[in-house]
Design a protein around this motif. Structure first.
Motif, PDB file in Angstrom:
ATOM      1  N   HIS A  32      44.984 -18.619  23.998  1.00 14.04           N
ATOM      2  CA  HIS A  32      44.889 -18.611  25.464  1.00 14.04           C
ATOM      3  C   HIS A  32      46.271 -18.589  26.067  1.00 14.04           C
ATOM      4  O   HIS A  32      46.554 -17.861  27.008  1.00 14.04           O
ATOM      5  CB  HIS A  32      44.128 -19.861  25.950  1.00 14.04           C
ATOM      6  CG  HIS A  32      42.693 -19.837  25.534  1.00 14.04           C
ATOM      7  ND1 HIS A  32      41.874 -20.916  25.721  1.00 14.04           N
ATOM      8  CD2 HIS A  32      41.926 -18.873  24.963  1.00 14.04           C
ATOM      9  CE1 HIS A  32      40.660 -20.630  25.260  1.00 14.04           C
ATOM     10  NE2 HIS A  32      40.675 -19.388  24.801  1.00 14.04           N
ATOM     11  N   ARG A  33      47.159 -19.449  25.528  1.00 12.70           N
ATOM     12  CA  ARG A  33      48.510 -19.524  26.080  1.00 12.70           C
ATOM     13  C   ARG A  33      49.404 -18.429  25.497  1.00 12.70           C
ATOM     14  O   ARG A  33      50.367 -18.027  26.122  1.00 12.70           O
ATOM     15  CB  ARG A  33      49.121 -20.905  25.734  1.00 12.70           C
ATOM     16  CG  ARG A  33      48.379 -22.062  26.396  1.00 12.70           C
ATOM     17  CD  ARG A  33      48.616 -22.055  27.909  1.00 12.70           C
ATOM     18  NE  ARG A  33      50.020 -22.066  28.243  1.00 12.70           N
ATOM     19  CZ  ARG A  33      50.733 -23.212  28.368  1.00 12.70           C
ATOM     20  NH1 ARG A  33      50.152 -24.380  28.211  1.00 12.70           N
ATOM     21  NH2 ARG A  33      52.008 -23.163  28.674  1.00 12.70           N
ATOM     22  N   ALA A 166      52.614 -17.208  30.894  1.00  9.25           N
ATOM     23  CA  ALA A 166      52.229 -16.432  32.072  1.00  9.25           C
ATOM     24  C   ALA A 166      53.351 -15.491  32.502  1.00  9.25           C
ATOM     25  O   ALA A 166      53.102 -14.363  32.949  1.00  9.25           O
ATOM     26  CB  ALA A 166      51.853 -17.368  33.220  1.00  9.25           C
ATOM     27  N   GLU A 169      53.203 -12.489  30.294  1.00 10.16           N
ATOM     28  CA  GLU A 169      52.090 -11.616  30.704  1.00 10.16           C
ATOM     29  C   GLU A 169      52.465 -10.780  31.922  1.00 10.16           C
ATOM     30  O   GLU A 169      52.165  -9.586  31.997  1.00 10.16           O
ATOM     31  CB  GLU A 169      50.846 -12.447  31.006  1.00 10.16           C
ATOM     32  CG  GLU A 169      50.100 -12.922  29.785  1.00 10.16           C
ATOM     33  CD  GLU A 169      48.721 -13.457  30.150  1.00 10.16           C
ATOM     34  OE1 GLU A 169      48.445 -13.617  31.357  1.00 10.16           O
ATOM     35  OE2 GLU A 169      47.926 -13.679  29.243  1.00 10.16           O
ATOM     36  N   TRP A 177      41.620 -12.054  28.271  1.00 11.12           N
ATOM     37  CA  TRP A 177      40.404 -12.810  28.516  1.00 11.12           C
ATOM     38  C   TRP A 177      39.672 -13.041  27.202  1.00 11.12           C
ATOM     39  O   TRP A 177      39.884 -12.332  26.218  1.00 11.12           O
ATOM     40  CB  TRP A 177      39.501 -12.094  29.533  1.00 11.12           C
ATOM     41  CG  TRP A 177      39.304 -10.615  29.235  1.00 11.12           C
ATOM     42  CD1 TRP A 177      40.122  -9.611  29.557  1.00 11.12           C
ATOM     43  CD2 TRP A 177      38.175 -10.033  28.571  1.00 11.12           C
ATOM     44  NE1 TRP A 177      39.618  -8.408  29.143  1.00 11.12           N
ATOM     45  CE2 TRP A 177      38.411  -8.644  28.539  1.00 11.12           C
ATOM     46  CE3 TRP A 177      36.992 -10.552  28.019  1.00 11.12           C
ATOM     47  CZ2 TRP A 177      37.513  -7.749  27.970  1.00 11.12           C
ATOM     48  CZ3 TRP A 177      36.107  -9.653  27.456  1.00 11.12           C
ATOM     49  CH2 TRP A 177      36.366  -8.267  27.430  1.00 11.12           C
ATOM     50  N   SER A 189      43.109 -15.403  31.709  1.00 13.54           N
ATOM     51  CA  SER A 189      44.495 -15.823  31.884  1.00 13.54           C
ATOM     52  C   SER A 189      44.831 -15.743  33.363  1.00 13.54           C
ATOM     53  O   SER A 189      44.188 -15.016  34.136  1.00 13.54           O
ATOM     54  CB  SER A 189      45.431 -14.922  31.081  1.00 13.54           C
ATOM     55  OG  SER A 189      45.491 -13.623  31.653  1.00 13.54           O
TER      56      SER A 189
END
Length: 896
Positions: A32-33, A166, A169, A177, A189
């Motif tokens: 996820h991170r 983030a 990204e 996702w 995310s």
């Protein structure tokens, strides 16, 4: 190496200082991170495999260690965290154990942060260790890639911040996702939530993702989702967002073994718009090719045709499939180019000399081979096209040739017609004087210079054909004679039409035909014939004058850049073809040979000599003739100067009425030659006629005559001065400046128009066009009178008188001479007098020399008389005194 530190929820992934367990994979929460890091290198080489198959380090503080815990790659940002002063070079960290850099590696407390992250302390050169969070990607070989996320500001002097997941990204422009198929829950995310325009919260329903898409794209996405869930088919799709912005997301998703779906999304709006613009441009280019009125073709590296538009297919008469793969040079019609004298063949796509890389150029028209459609592939005439070529060199070194073919076949046909007209006679189709001069000049510059012959041929009594049968008959006769010359001249000879009834034959080598004498006899024999014209058999012959290069001392001066002339083939055709090839090659034409004019002048002089001895003869230019020609040229020059220097003079011969009063005086030109004294017209008019000076001479006589007549005294009690008559032979009605010249001369002299008589021979007044008649009628309305001079020597029919636009008819002296002794001459004179009286014309008898002639003519009703019986031509001073003496009678007989 230390004990392993278990990471809860990591599905077998454990990290110990200096050790990574092979085969470990990060858990869902860790991804996820780290998802952005996982997909970022896809655009940058990526952890999933760079060019060498090894993961590429993400930007920011990242490093890689091998299966033994040694650092094998490190970003400079890590070195900056360890030593904020910048003194530490990253290369010094390579090979060091990971434990020397990171201490106290442990999984993060799930209550304090996301599951799957690690925490540790980063040892630094100075100061306390820096707390960091670690995102890790294991490698198949046993190593791992680590990204360090500082948890506190670095101490002074230079704080260093590493990117968050983030941040990475956002830099990549990607969001990710994850959907748990068992529960239907979805995790987005933060970046993806922003792309979808949704509030960011950790958990949401999978249906919410579908609802964010444009309604029109949901069905297609749902179909691909079903295929993904059913059999694991990877999902790849573009979908518009449903927020009305028109943004487009590119979606990728894959099914994992644990029953979850991991996917990425990126905003490709700008890319798709650019692609659409490119597609539109490509389509416009394709449409342009289809509708372009010119032929367009693309050739590849090997100069083979890849694509041809419809216009080019129509030009070549073949379909695109038949043309595809053809080499460029296979399209050329080299035979047509050779026949057109285009010079040595060159490749169709030959680059300009010295050019390299991408370049464009244009080249002269080339002949393309074509086939008629619907004619069983039968060969048709060549198509001539101008070529515009553009060569593009690609990044990989490949080459594309874009060629535009502009059809100039019709333009070339018109150009060839104009070029033919410039070098050929319109009536007979033979080469004209310009082509003749070019050919003679070229031959005199070649190896046969001394044997080059020129023969001037003048048709005998051709004027009688025109006068008796009309100009159409004369033209028909010229055409037939031209055909005879083309068919019967020996090889190596060619005929041309110089002017009027004059043909000129040029021969490249007279020795091949027995010499100039024998060739002259041959040519004279060809022109001695009988030809049916307008239902009558017309017998014709020609007088020939010839000259050869040796006569003028011509020496061969071969030009090595020009091919020789074949003495057994048509010399004019060869020369014109060579001149055309020179023009197409962009070369300067060869200068004219200095002996060209002399050779043609001496041949003309020989013709003059032959004509002086009668008809049907021929003469060769010899020393005496050449001397005479030189003398004629000298006299021509002197005559030109005489007109400028007023060395010419006018004498006037009276025309008297039955009462002896002078009605008119005919102006007769004389030349007061500085060496030979007073010369009469028979000495210099042939020179003026040969030099085309008759028009200039007529203008001088007209201006001088009206100026002197303007001051003559009256010739009778009525106080009216006599008119002046001017013979015109070179300045004729219909000439561009005829009307203006007459008006200008009369107005400058101040002479009344009704005191001017313009005399022309009857052939100049017959069959006049309407424009010429309008000019004459304008002068007649002003008072000018026209006279038919020497009537009876041209048209034999008296009915012609009714159609001549003249007010005065002068009976030729040939009829007057025998009017007192011959019944036939008297009958002709009576008929002319009666006819002129009936149609309101005045009849003047020329050459009246004795009283018997005068008596007969007076009894016949002749209106006026001119001849030695009354007065010879005399200078203007003597003529003025004669006018003052009053009327003349035959007994006065003034001597000139």
């Amino acid at each position: 190496m230390g004990s392993a530190v278990p990471v809860p929820g990591s599905r077998g992934f454990s990290v110990v200082p200096g050790t990574v367990v092979p085969g470990a994979v990060p858990g869902p929460a860790a991804r996820h991170r780290a998802g952005a890091l996982a997909v970022l290198p896809v655009a940058d080489g990526g952890p999933e495999g760079g060019p060498d198959g090894r993961p590429v380090l993400p930007p920011g503080p990242a490093l890689r260690h091998d299966a033994y815990g040694r650092i094998v790659a490190v970003r400079e940002a890590v070195a900056e965290l360890v030593d904020p002063t910048g003194a530490l070079e990253p290369c010094r960290m390579l090979g060091r154990p990971l434990g020397e850099l990171l201490a106290d590696i442990a999984p993060v407390d799930p209550a304090a942060g996301p599951e799957g992250l690690l925490v540790a302390r980063l040892r630094r050169v100075t100061g306390a260790p820096l707390p960091v969070q670690i995102v890790a990607w294991p490698e198949a070989a046993g190593g791992a890639v680590l990204v360090l996320v500082p948890q506190a500001p670095a101490p002074e002097p230079a704080p260093v911040y590493g990117p968050t997941a983030a941040d990475v990204e956002r830099i990549a422009g990607l969001g990710h996702w994850e959907v748990d198929l068992a529960t239907g829950s979805a995790w987005l995310s933060p970046v993806l939530a922003e792309l979808l325009g949704l509030d960011h919260r950790p958990q949401r329903r999978a249906e919410g993702l579908l609802a964010a898409l444009h309604p029109a794209d949901r069905r297609g996405f749902a179909r691909r989702w079903s295929a993904l869930v059913a059999d694991g088919t990877p999902l790849e799709a573009d979908a518009r967002l449903g927020d009305g912005t028109g943004r487009i997301l590119q979606l990728h998703a894959a099914l994992r073994p644990d029953g979850t779906v991991l996917g990425t999304a990126s905003d490709v709006t700008a890319r798709r718009q650019a692609e659409e613009r490119l597609r539109a441009l490509t389509q416009r280019f394709t449409d342009l090719l289809a509708v372009a009125p010119v032929g367009i073709a693309l050739f590849d590296d090997d100069e083979r045709l890849v694509k041809a538009n419809q216009a080019l297919c129509r030009l070549l008469g073949q379909g695109p499939e038949a043309l595809r793969g053809r080499r460029a040079d296979e399209l050329l019609d080299l035979g047509a180019e050779a026949a057109a004298g285009a010079g040595p063949a060159t490749p169709l796509l030959a680059r300009p000399a010295g050019s390299a890389g991408s370049v464009s150029w244009s080249c002269t028209p080339r002949a393309l081979r074509t086939r008629e459609r619907g004619a069983d592939g039968a060969d048709a005439g060549a198509v001539w096209c101008e070529l515009h070529v553009s060569v593009s060199v690609h990044d990989d070194g490949g080459v594309t040739h874009l060629v535009v073919f502009t059809d100039v076949t019709d333009a070339r046909r018109v150009e060839a017609s104009l070029r033919h007209q410039a070098m050929h006679d319109e009536l007979t189709g033979l080469p004209n004087r310009r082509a003749l001069s070019t050919t003679v000049s070229r031959l005199l510059a070649g190896p046969t210079a001394r044997r080059t012959g020129v023969l001037f041929c003048d048709l005998d009594n051709f004027k009688r054909v025109n006068d008796s049968l009309g100009h159409d008959a004369g033209d028909e006769l010229l055409v037939e004679l031209a055909a005879r010359l083309r068919e019967r001249l020996p090889a190596g000879c060619a005929a041309s039409r110089s002017a009027g009834d004059e043909f000129v034959v040029v021969c490249a080598d007279v020795d091949l035909h027995g010499g100039l004498d024998a060739l002259s006899a041959t040519v004279a024999g060809i022109l001695r014939t009988a030809i049916p014209v307008h239902g009558q058999l017309v017998r014709i012959s020609a007088t020939v004058g010839a000259a050869v290069g040796a006569t003028i001392g011509a020496d061969a001066l071969p030009d090595p850049s020009r091919p020789d002339i074949d003495p057994t083939a048509d010399p004019v055709e060869q020369v014109l073809r060579q001149e055309r090839a020179t023009e197409l090659a962009g070369l300067e034409p060869a200068p004219g040979h200095p002996g060209t004019g002399d050779l043609m002048r001496f041949a003309d002089a020989a013709l003059f000599e032959a004509k002086s001895g009668g008809t049907g003869r021929f003469a060769l230019a010899d020393e005496a003739i050449m001397k005479g020609a030189d003398e004629a040229l000298r006299m021509e020059t002197q005559l030109r100067e005489a007109m400028v220097n007023d060395e010419l003079v006018l004498h006037f011969q009276p025309v008297v009425g039955p009462d002896g009063r002078v009605q008119t005086a005919e102006a007769l030109v004389r030349w007061q030659h500085p060496e030979q004294g007073l010369l009469f017209p028979d000495k210099f008019l042939p020179v003026a006629e040969a030099a085309d000076l008759m028009g200039d001479l007529d203008r001088w006589v007209l201006r001088t005559a009206v100026r002197e007549a303007a001051v003559w005294p009256p010739s009778g009690p009525d106080g009216v001065a006599p008119s002046v008559a001017v013979n015109l032979a070179g300045l004729l009605p219909g000439d561009p400046d005829f009307l203006d010249t007459v008006h200008d001369a009369v107005s400058r002299a101040g002479l009344p128009y009704d005191r001017l008589v313009l005399e022309l021979v009857e052939t100049c007044l017959a069959d006049l066009p309407s424009t010429t008649l309008r000019e004459m009628n304008e002068l007649i309305a002003a008072g000018v009178r026209f006279a038919v001079d020497d009537f009876g020597t041209g048209y034999s029919s008296l009915s012609r008188l009714t159609g001549l636009p003249a007010q005065i008819v002068k009976l030729d002296r040939g009829f007057v001479r025998g009017v007192a002794t011959g019944e036939s001459d008297r009958a002709v004179a009576r008929a002319v007098v009666d006819l002129t009286a009936a149609i309101g014309q005045i009849c003047v008898a020329e050459g009246v020399e004795d009283t018997d002639q005068f008596a007969v003519l007076r009894d016949l009703g002749v209106h006026a008389y001119q001849g030695w019986l009354f007065a010879r031509a005399m200078p203007v001073e003597a003529f003025t005194q004669l006018l003052r003496r009053g009327p003349l009678s035959p007994e006065d007989r003034a001597a000139g």
